[in-house]
Write a protein that holds these residues in place. Structure first.
Motif, mmCIF file in Angstrom:
data_model
loop_
_atom_site.group_PDB
_atom_site.id
_atom_site.type_symbol
_atom_site.label_atom_id
_atom_site.label_comp_id
_atom_site.label_asym_id
_atom_site.label_seq_id
_atom_site.Cartn_x
_atom_site.Cartn_y
_atom_site.Cartn_z
ATOM 1 N N GLY A 1 0.851 -1.185 0.000
ATOM 2 C CA GLY A 1 0.000 0.000 0.000
ATOM 3 C C GLY A 1 0.882 1.229 0.000
ATOM 4 N N VAL A 2 0.668 2.152 -0.924
ATOM 5 C CA VAL A 2 1.477 3.372 -0.989
ATOM 6 C C VAL A 2 0.555 4.563 -1.230
ATOM 7 N N GLY A 3 0.731 5.607 -0.416
ATOM 8 C CA GLY A 3 -0.141 6.774 -0.499
ATOM 9 C C GLY A 3 0.648 8.053 -0.625
ATOM 10 N N ASP A 4 0.010 9.068 -1.223
ATOM 11 C CA ASP A 4 0.609 10.386 -1.437
ATOM 12 C C ASP A 4 -0.350 11.437 -0.899
ATOM 13 N N GLY A 5 0.063 12.129 0.187
ATOM 14 C CA GLY A 5 -0.799 13.132 0.782
ATOM 15 C C GLY A 5 -0.967 14.376 -0.063
ATOM 16 N N LYS A 6 -0.043 14.637 -0.973
ATOM 17 C CA LYS A 6 -0.167 15.806 -1.854
ATOM 18 C C LYS A 6 -1.241 15.568 -2.910
ATOM 19 N N GLU A 7 -1.368 14.320 -3.354
ATOM 20 C CA GLU A 7 -2.364 13.967 -4.366
ATOM 21 C C GLU A 7 -3.656 13.457 -3.747
ATOM 22 N N ASN A 8 -3.670 13.232 -2.434
ATOM 23 C CA ASN A 8 -4.822 12.615 -1.770
ATOM 24 C C ASN A 8 -5.211 11.313 -2.465
ATOM 25 N N MET A 9 -4.218 10.465 -2.672
ATOM 26 C CA MET A 9 -4.435 9.235 -3.421
ATOM 27 C C MET A 9 -3.609 8.108 -2.811
ATOM 28 N N VAL A 10 -4.194 6.921 -2.802
ATOM 29 C CA VAL A 10 -3.487 5.719 -2.371
ATOM 30 C C VAL A 10 -3.705 4.629 -3.404
ATOM 31 N N ASN A 11 -2.682 3.812 -3.608
ATOM 32 C CA ASN A 11 -2.769 2.650 -4.489
ATOM 33 C C ASN A 11 -2.393 1.398 -3.714
ATOM 34 N N GLY A 12 -3.018 0.291 -4.067
ATOM 35 C CA GLY A 12 -2.518 -1.005 -3.679
ATOM 36 C C GLY A 12 -1.643 -1.532 -4.799
ATOM 37 N N CYS A 13 -0.796 -2.501 -4.488
ATOM 38 C CA CYS A 13 0.050 -3.110 -5.508
ATOM 39 C C CYS A 13 0.162 -4.608 -5.252
ATOM 40 N N GLN A 14 -0.215 -5.381 -6.252
ATOM 41 C CA GLN A 14 0.042 -6.818 -6.250
ATOM 42 C C GLN A 14 1.497 -6.998 -6.686
ATOM 43 N N PHE A 15 2.334 -7.435 -5.764
ATOM 44 C CA PHE A 15 3.790 -7.393 -5.908
ATOM 45 C C PHE A 15 4.335 -8.813 -5.940
ATOM 46 N N SER A 16 5.084 -9.144 -6.973
ATOM 47 C CA SER A 16 5.769 -10.436 -7.015
ATOM 48 C C SER A 16 6.977 -10.300 -7.927
ATOM 49 N N GLY A 17 7.738 -11.387 -8.058
ATOM 50 C CA GLY A 17 8.864 -11.362 -8.980
ATOM 51 C C GLY A 17 8.445 -11.246 -10.426
ATOM 52 N N MET A 18 7.188 -11.501 -10.706
ATOM 53 C CA MET A 18 6.697 -11.503 -12.094
ATOM 54 C C MET A 18 5.797 -10.313 -12.416
ATOM 55 N N VAL A 19 5.086 -9.767 -11.434
ATOM 56 C CA VAL A 19 4.100 -8.723 -11.720
ATOM 57 C C VAL A 19 4.200 -7.594 -10.692
ATOM 58 N N ALA A 20 3.790 -6.406 -11.117
ATOM 59 C CA ALA A 20 3.577 -5.271 -10.220
ATOM 60 C C ALA A 20 2.312 -4.589 -10.721
ATOM 61 N N ASN A 21 1.177 -5.022 -10.199
ATOM 62 C CA ASN A 21 -0.127 -4.537 -10.651
ATOM 63 C C ASN A 21 -0.699 -3.566 -9.627
ATOM 64 N N PHE A 22 -0.848 -2.307 -10.044
ATOM 65 C CA PHE A 22 -1.358 -1.272 -9.151
ATOM 66 C C PHE A 22 -2.868 -1.132 -9.323
ATOM 67 N N TYR A 23 -3.545 -0.805 -8.229
ATOM 68 C CA TYR A 23 -5.000 -0.684 -8.277
ATOM 69 C C TYR A 23 -5.480 0.384 -7.317
ATOM 70 N N SER A 24 -6.646 0.915 -7.627
ATOM 71 C CA SER A 24 -7.295 1.939 -6.807
ATOM 72 C C SER A 24 -8.663 1.427 -6.387
ATOM 73 N N ASP A 25 -9.494 2.320 -5.858
ATOM 74 C CA ASP A 25 -10.842 1.901 -5.481
ATOM 75 C C ASP A 25 -11.681 1.550 -6.700
ATOM 76 N N GLU A 26 -11.267 2.018 -7.869
ATOM 77 C CA GLU A 26 -12.053 1.781 -9.080
ATOM 78 C C GLU A 26 -11.728 0.462 -9.760
ATOM 79 N N ASN A 27 -10.616 -0.161 -9.409
ATOM 80 C CA ASN A 27 -10.272 -1.470 -9.970
ATOM 81 C C ASN A 27 -9.639 -2.358 -8.900
ATOM 82 N N LEU A 28 -10.334 -2.456 -7.777
ATOM 83 C CA LEU A 28 -9.828 -3.129 -6.586
ATOM 84 C C LEU A 28 -9.449 -4.579 -6.875
#
Length: 248
Positions: A110-137
């Motif tokens: 989970g990574v968030g930016d207070g300047k943008e008022n935005m947070v993303n989740g990330c599916q993290f592995s050696g093969m993928v880095a898939n970021f998602y928001s509330d719109e594509n949870l």
């Protein structure tokens, strides 16, 4: 952070503030001698946290019976998270650094930016880095991981219906009024997550609220797990403004 509460970790909690010669000041929640970051906050109003994944699905592309073994050679994930806080100043920069890193094991970031008022989740592995928001949870499951407007959440693990469903229901219950008091008094104790340590970030006001598991030498009548215990509010803007001594 849900982890071992019987070993030594509970007895040596520490919030360490770094003023590196290159990059940005940042704080990490962990233990003495911890060189990486698993929970942290930077002077650029970025914060990052992780969840270990024991129950992945095939979309991680490693670590399941239908995929390749989990990658173990690469850049340690705690160093990647540390470098996000030290060297990046935006959510876009954080995403780029994670995407281009030599990643290894399966995690949820989970990574968030207070300047943008935005947070993303990330599916993290050696093969993928898939970021998602509330719109594509992610993961997608309308029964036990239902979307909540303006909220990105994962509870305990990837395929974890029990914790995700309880967390989702609490987020729905308090939707529109989620702030530190509601989180500390209602959401976390109900979900019962964060047994070893907890950091609740207010990236806009630059506050971090921390709690730790009861140590071995503490009064045994005190609450045990971090989610049951008192939190301490740290005013991170003021803390980062305190320059380290010129010489040690």
């Amino acid at each position: 952070m849900d982890f071992d509460t019987d070993g030594p970790f509970k007895d040596f909690p520490q919030v360490t503030v770094y003023h590196p010669s290159e990059g940005h000041a940042y704080a990490q929640v962990g233990w003495p001698g911890d060189l990486g970051v698993l929970t942290g906050f930077s002077s650029q109003q970025l914060a990052i946290s992780e969840i270990g994944v024991s129950f992945p699905d095939d979309s991680f592309e490693q670590g399941t019976s239908n995929t390749r073994p989990e990658k173990v050679r690469g850049e340690p994930w705690m160093f990647i998270l540390r470098d996000v806080l030290q060297f990046e100043d935006s959510l876009e920069g954080a995403r780029s650094r994670i995407t281009n890193a030599d990643r290894t094991c399966n995690l949820i970031i989970g990574v968030g930016d207070g300047k943008e008022n935005m947070v993303n989740g990330c599916q993290f592995s050696g093969m993928v880095a898939n970021f998602y928001s509330d719109e594509n949870l992610l993961p997608v499951n309308s029964t036990w991981h239902a979307p909540v407007e303006d909220v990105v959440y994962n509870g305990m693990d990837w395929l974890c219906p029990g914790f995700n469903s309880v967390l989702g229901s609490q987020l729905q219950k308090y939707h529109g009024e989620i702030e530190e008091t509601v989180t500390v008094r209602n959401i976390l104790p109900t979900v019962q997550t964060g047994n070893l340590h907890i950091a609740v970030y207010d990236l806009t006001e630059q506050n971090m609220h921390v709690s730790f598991c009861r140590g071995e030498k503490a009064d045994p009548s005190e609450p045990h797990y971090a989610y049951e215990r008192q939190f301490t509010r740290l005013h991170m803007k003021e803390i980062f403004a305190q320059q380290p001594p010129a010489e040690f």
